[in-house]
Design an enzyme around this catalytic site. Structure first.
Site: not given
Length: 260
Positions: A46, A71, A147, A173
């Site tokens: 993200h 990540r 998530e 999420d």
């Protein structure tokens, strides 16, 4: 080989405080690393960071004892292997919804016979040591993000996957998938109860548990409840908070816009 200090801390029952990097800048990564974080996670999912940004950021972090994690944006094995070859000492993978997802993650992160990672740790050997390949399977930290409703439903099968070190709870999420507003610190409610259940089930399998947090107080609470790794604070959020605090202080002291 350089030992993974995160795994050492967890084995010694010491909590890990993890920071988050979303800005594509080696200098800001170096500044963050010098503040004393146990680990820093570079966010390729993200954040606005790509692989060409990743390499100098990993190099910058390696000027300190802070452990570099990444990540990844997906379970694409080629990218996962490149991230590890670049010197990441751990991978956090999003949307681990099934045992097959967890097995795919492990396969990309572990050398045979535990996985299918291809050999070519060019910078990883510089950072980790000449005997990197011999010990990498033991030292790399592999965390799958839980998530979604599906991930929760399949948690027992996911936790049973060999080579998966643990879970990383994505509360935003997770809340969305259960019909709640996204957020990190949910207080006393159904999401907090669910997170407690995830922690308890992971502990029963002797798995590492990490979680994203919105503030230090909640992170401390999560450590007390059994989490091993807590993320609190990102480069972007800390930059914004610091700027707001400075401008607020200016407003409190004087109307600085009037000049002299």
């Amino acid at each position: 080989m350089r030992l993974n200090r995160l795994k050492q801390r967890v084995a010694q029952k010491e909590g890990v405080v993890n920071g988050w990097l979303s800005m594509p800048c080696a200098f800001s990564a170096e500044i963050m690393a010098h503040q004393g974080w146990d680990s820093l996670t570079i966010d390729l999912q993200h954040g606005v960071i790509d692989y060409s940004d990743l390499l100098p950021m990993l190099t910058a972090i390696s000027t300190t004892d802070t452990v570099p994690l990444v990540r990844v944006p997906s379970l694409e094995p080629g990218l996962i292997m490149k991230v590890l070859d670049a010197g990441a000492y751990g991978v956090i993978a999003p949307l681990i919804n099934t045992a097959d997802d967890a097995r795919a993650l492990v396969a990309a992160c572990r050398y045979p016979p535990l996985g299918m990672r291809s050999f070519g740790p060019h910078r990883a050997m510089l950072y980790g040591g000449a005997d990197y390949a011999k010990h990498a399977n033991d030292e790399m930290l592999v965390l799958g993000m839980i998530e979604t409703r599906e991930g929760v439903a399949n948690l027992e099968e996911i936790l049973a996957v060999e080579g998966l070190d643990g879970l990383y709870i994505g509360p935003a999420d997770l809340a969305l998938s259960h019909g709640h507003a996204p957020g990190f610190d949910h207080g006393d409610g159904p999401m907090d109860t669910l997170i407690g259940q995830l922690i308890e089930r992971a502990r029963l399998h002797d798995k590492i548990v990490g979680i994203h947090n919105g503030g230090a107080a909640h992170a401390k609470r999560m450590l007390a409840r059994g989490c091993d790794l807590v993320t609190v604070g990102s480069d972007t959020r800390l930059l914004m908070a610091g700027a707001r605090e400075l401008l607020s202080a200016m407003e409190r002291e004087t109307d600085h816009r009037e000049g002299y």
